[in-house]
Design a protein around this motif. Structure first.
Motif, PDB file in Angstrom:
ATOM      1  N   ASP A   1       0.827  -1.209   0.000  1.00 42.91           N
ATOM      2  CA  ASP A   1       0.000   0.000   0.000  1.00 42.91           C
ATOM      3  C   ASP A   1       0.860   1.257   0.000  1.00 42.91           C
ATOM      4  O   ASP A   1       0.547   2.239  -0.681  1.00 42.91           O
ATOM      5  N   ALA A   2       1.943   1.217   0.797  1.00 42.13           N
ATOM      6  CA  ALA A   2       2.831   2.384   0.856  1.00 42.13           C
ATOM      7  C   ALA A   2       3.510   2.628  -0.488  1.00 42.13           C
ATOM      8  O   ALA A   2       3.645   3.771  -0.931  1.00 42.13           O
ATOM      9  N   VAL A   3       3.923   1.549  -1.145  1.00 44.48           N
ATOM     10  CA  VAL A   3       4.554   1.697  -2.460  1.00 44.48           C
ATOM     11  C   VAL A   3       3.564   2.260  -3.471  1.00 44.48           C
ATOM     12  O   VAL A   3       3.898   3.159  -4.262  1.00 44.48           O
ATOM     13  N   ALA A   4       2.329   1.740  -3.434  1.00 44.17           N
ATOM     14  CA  ALA A   4       1.312   2.249  -4.359  1.00 44.17           C
ATOM     15  C   ALA A   4       1.000   3.715  -4.086  1.00 44.17           C
ATOM     16  O   ALA A   4       0.838   4.516  -5.009  1.00 44.17           O
ATOM     17  N   HIS A   5       0.927   4.057  -2.783  1.00 43.85           N
ATOM     18  CA  HIS A   5       0.651   5.449  -2.429  1.00 43.85           C
ATOM     19  C   HIS A   5       1.795   6.358  -2.865  1.00 43.85           C
ATOM     20  O   HIS A   5       1.570   7.460  -3.390  1.00 43.85           O
ATOM     21  N   ALA A   6       3.035   5.895  -2.647  1.00 48.43           N
ATOM     22  CA  ALA A   6       4.186   6.693  -3.068  1.00 48.43           C
ATOM     23  C   ALA A   6       4.213   6.865  -4.584  1.00 48.43           C
ATOM     24  O   ALA A   6       4.536   7.953  -5.087  1.00 48.43           O
ATOM     25  N   ALA A   7       3.844   5.806  -5.316  1.00 44.78           N
ATOM     26  CA  ALA A   7       3.809   5.919  -6.774  1.00 44.78           C
ATOM     27  C   ALA A   7       2.755   6.919  -7.222  1.00 44.78           C
ATOM     28  O   ALA A   7       2.981   7.707  -8.151  1.00 44.78           O
ATOM     29  N   GLU A   8       1.604   6.898  -6.542  1.00 45.71           N
ATOM     30  CA  GLU A   8       0.559   7.855  -6.879  1.00 45.71           C
ATOM     31  C   GLU A   8       0.991   9.278  -6.565  1.00 45.71           C
ATOM     32  O   GLU A   8       0.739  10.216  -7.335  1.00 45.71           O
ATOM     33  N   LEU A   9       1.671   9.452  -5.419  1.00 41.44           N
ATOM     34  CA  LEU A   9       2.177  10.782  -5.075  1.00 41.44           C
ATOM     35  C   LEU A   9       3.214  11.250  -6.094  1.00 41.44           C
ATOM     36  O   LEU A   9       3.229  12.431  -6.485  1.00 41.44           O
ATOM     37  N   ASP A  10       4.098  10.325  -6.508  1.00 45.22           N
ATOM     38  CA  ASP A  10       5.091  10.683  -7.508  1.00 45.22           C
ATOM     39  C   ASP A  10       4.430  11.085  -8.821  1.00 45.22           C
ATOM     40  O   ASP A  10       4.852  12.047  -9.474  1.00 45.22           O
ATOM     41  N   ARG A  11       3.417  10.324  -9.205  1.00 44.95           N
ATOM     42  CA  ARG A  11       2.727  10.656 -10.456  1.00 44.95           C
ATOM     43  C   ARG A  11       2.051  12.020 -10.355  1.00 44.95           C
ATOM     44  O   ARG A  11       2.153  12.855 -11.269  1.00 44.95           O
ATOM     45  N   THR A  12       1.364  12.254  -9.219  1.00 44.13           N
ATOM     46  CA  THR A  12       0.705  13.544  -9.036  1.00 44.13           C
ATOM     47  C   THR A  12       1.713  14.686  -9.009  1.00 44.13           C
ATOM     48  O   THR A  12       1.490  15.743  -9.600  1.00 44.13           O
ATOM     49  N   ALA A  13       2.828  14.456  -8.301  1.00 43.73           N
ATOM     50  CA  ALA A  13       3.859  15.494  -8.235  1.00 43.73           C
ATOM     51  C   ALA A  13       4.452  15.760  -9.610  1.00 43.73           C
ATOM     52  O   ALA A  13       4.736  16.917  -9.957  1.00 43.73           O
ATOM     53  N   ALA A  14       4.643  14.694 -10.394  1.00 40.77           N
ATOM     54  CA  ALA A  14       5.199  14.878 -11.730  1.00 40.77           C
ATOM     55  C   ALA A  14       4.246  15.684 -12.616  1.00 40.77           C
ATOM     56  O   ALA A  14       4.670  16.579 -13.361  1.00 40.77           O
ATOM     57  N   VAL A  15       2.952  15.357 -12.525  1.00 37.71           N
ATOM     58  CA  VAL A  15       1.968  16.112 -13.307  1.00 37.71           C
ATOM     59  C   VAL A  15       1.932  17.568 -12.869  1.00 37.71           C
ATOM     60  O   VAL A  15       1.916  18.496 -13.692  1.00 37.71           O
ATOM     61  N   ARG A  16       1.935  17.762 -11.526  1.00 37.17           N
ATOM     62  CA  ARG A  16       1.903  19.136 -11.005  1.00 37.17           C
ATOM     63  C   ARG A  16       3.162  19.911 -11.415  1.00 37.17           C
ATOM     64  O   ARG A  16       3.097  21.087 -11.789  1.00 37.17           O
TER      65      ARG A  16
END
Length: 399
Positions: free
Chosen positions: A180-195
């Motif tokens: 779950d932490a890895v998935a959450h970190a990946a989602e945060l990375d994706r969101t940060a990259a888009v932002r």
């Protein structure tokens, strides 16, 4: 969802760690005990013992319902109760191991190892050792080792099994949390990259394209104001100026849309704009000097002043890096006055108007305040005069 391991089930669709599982398990044990007694594979009462009446094994079997039903709620009590019943059965009733008390002790030890922490498990181990000693105490010397090994295996197996299952559950839980932490970190990375990409694109449009369109508009305006142009050339200049202004307005709207998703530091509660200023300054490494009498502010006024102050400090960090910023917030009659200024870097004419100033204007207008932002005596000053209490949605003209 993955199906639970086999040791989690008593019957199909009945989990071991549930009330239904407790009832089903107790019923199955009593049923198997009755079948074993009817088949003659378990001993009856020994008439030569104090409690060797024929019906006494059934009394103990019914008594085993206590540890079987309470093993999850009171594991330590269940182990002690099952151990006492087992000792009574061996020494006072039948003289040998009976089926139902043995299974009840096994189940109670397994549940305890599965559910208890290390501190309480030490108490259970002490009880198990006491039960082992009580069972072996009447054994003949020549068979003592065999008795201890037999009873030790009988009592140690459920403890080892329960401990193993508990460790497996802990590892599964940790792996699930890690996934779950890895998935959450990946989602945060994706969101940060888009932002970050949106912010980069907004900055590029603002710094490059908007600047060139502004230059075109200014140059064509200057050219048209010089006079002496024939009608056809003047019309062309006017068309270029109009088109550049329209393109610049559309570009600013696009920049606003892209910048709307930018990440901003969290603000403190709306009733404390001074703390908001300090936290923002700390976040951007700005030396901030604050003077305030902390006037009472309506929530919408407080939130707007905090946002305006934040934008002013961010602008100071960008355009005057390393310079100290002075801020003040005080009441002046029925208004609250917020002032933030910093040394002006560069000539006033070279300071470009950016999106941040537009945002500040919108915010002070939304609460019916008056504001200004610009060079004053070689310093860049943001000043807002807001009513101490207001209703959001009123408008005021910026000074």
């Amino acid at each position: 969802m993955a199906r639970a391991p086999f040791d989690e089930w008593v019957l199909p669709f009945v989990r071991y760690r549930s009330t239904a599982g407790d009832l089903a398990n107790a019923g199955i044990v009593l049923l198997l005990g009755a079948v074993a007694s009817w088949a003659g594979v378990v001993p009856d009462g020994d008439g030569g013992r104090p409690l060797g009446q024929p019906w006494m094994p059934w009394v103990l079997a019914v008594a085993c319902l206590v540890p079987l039903l309470l093993k999850r709620r009171l594991p330590t009590v269940s182990v002690a109760t099952a151990g006492a019943i087992l000792v009574v059965s061996v020494h006072l009733v039948s003289g040998s191991i009976a089926f139902v008390p043995t299974v009840a002790m096994f189940d109670a030890l397994y549940a305890a190892a599965l559910l208890l922490d290390a501190r309480r498990m030490r108490v259970v181990l002490a009880i198990a050792v006491a039960v082992l000693a009580a069972l072996a105490i009447a054994a003949p010397i020549e068979g003592l080792v065999a008795v201890i090994l037999t009873y030790g295996a009988l009592l140690g197996l459920p403890i080892a099994w329960g401990t193993s299952v508990r460790q497996r559950d802990a590892l599964v839980r940790l792996e699930r949390e890690r996934a779950d932490a890895v998935a959450h970190a990946a989602e945060l990375d994706r969101t940060a990259a888009v932002r970050a990409e949106r912010a980069r694109l907004a900055a590029a449009l603002h710094d490059e394209i908007a600047a060139r369109l502004s230059a075109i508009s200014l140059q064509t305006s200057a050219l048209g104001a010089r006079g002496g142009l024939d009608a056809r050339t003047g019309a062309s200049v006017d068309a270029v100026r109009t088109a550049s202004r329209e393109a610049l307005a559309e570009l600013r709207a696009l920049i606003s849309l892209l910048a709307a998703d930018r990440e901003e530091p969290a603000l403190p509660p709306a009733d404390d704009p001074v703390s908001a200023l300090q936290r923002t300054a700390d976040a951007f490494g700005v030396a901030l000097r604050v003077a305030s009498d902390r006037p009472p502010l309506a929530p919408d006024v407080s939130a707007a002043l905090a946002q305006i102050g934040r934008e002013a400090i961010v602008n100071a960090a960008r355009h005057a890096p390393g310079a100290a910023v002075d801020a003040s917030l005080h009441a002046d009659g029925s208004v609250a006055v917020l002032e933030i200024d910093n040394p002006l870097v560069g000539a006033p004419s070279t300071v470009a108007r950016g999106l941040g100033l537009d945002l500040m204007e919108r915010r002070w207008s939304a609460i019916g305040a008056r504001g200004s932002a610009g060079p004053v005596d070689a310093r860049w000053r943001v000043r807002v005069e807001a009513p101490l209490s207001t209703t959001a949605g009123t408008t005021g003209a910026p000074a």
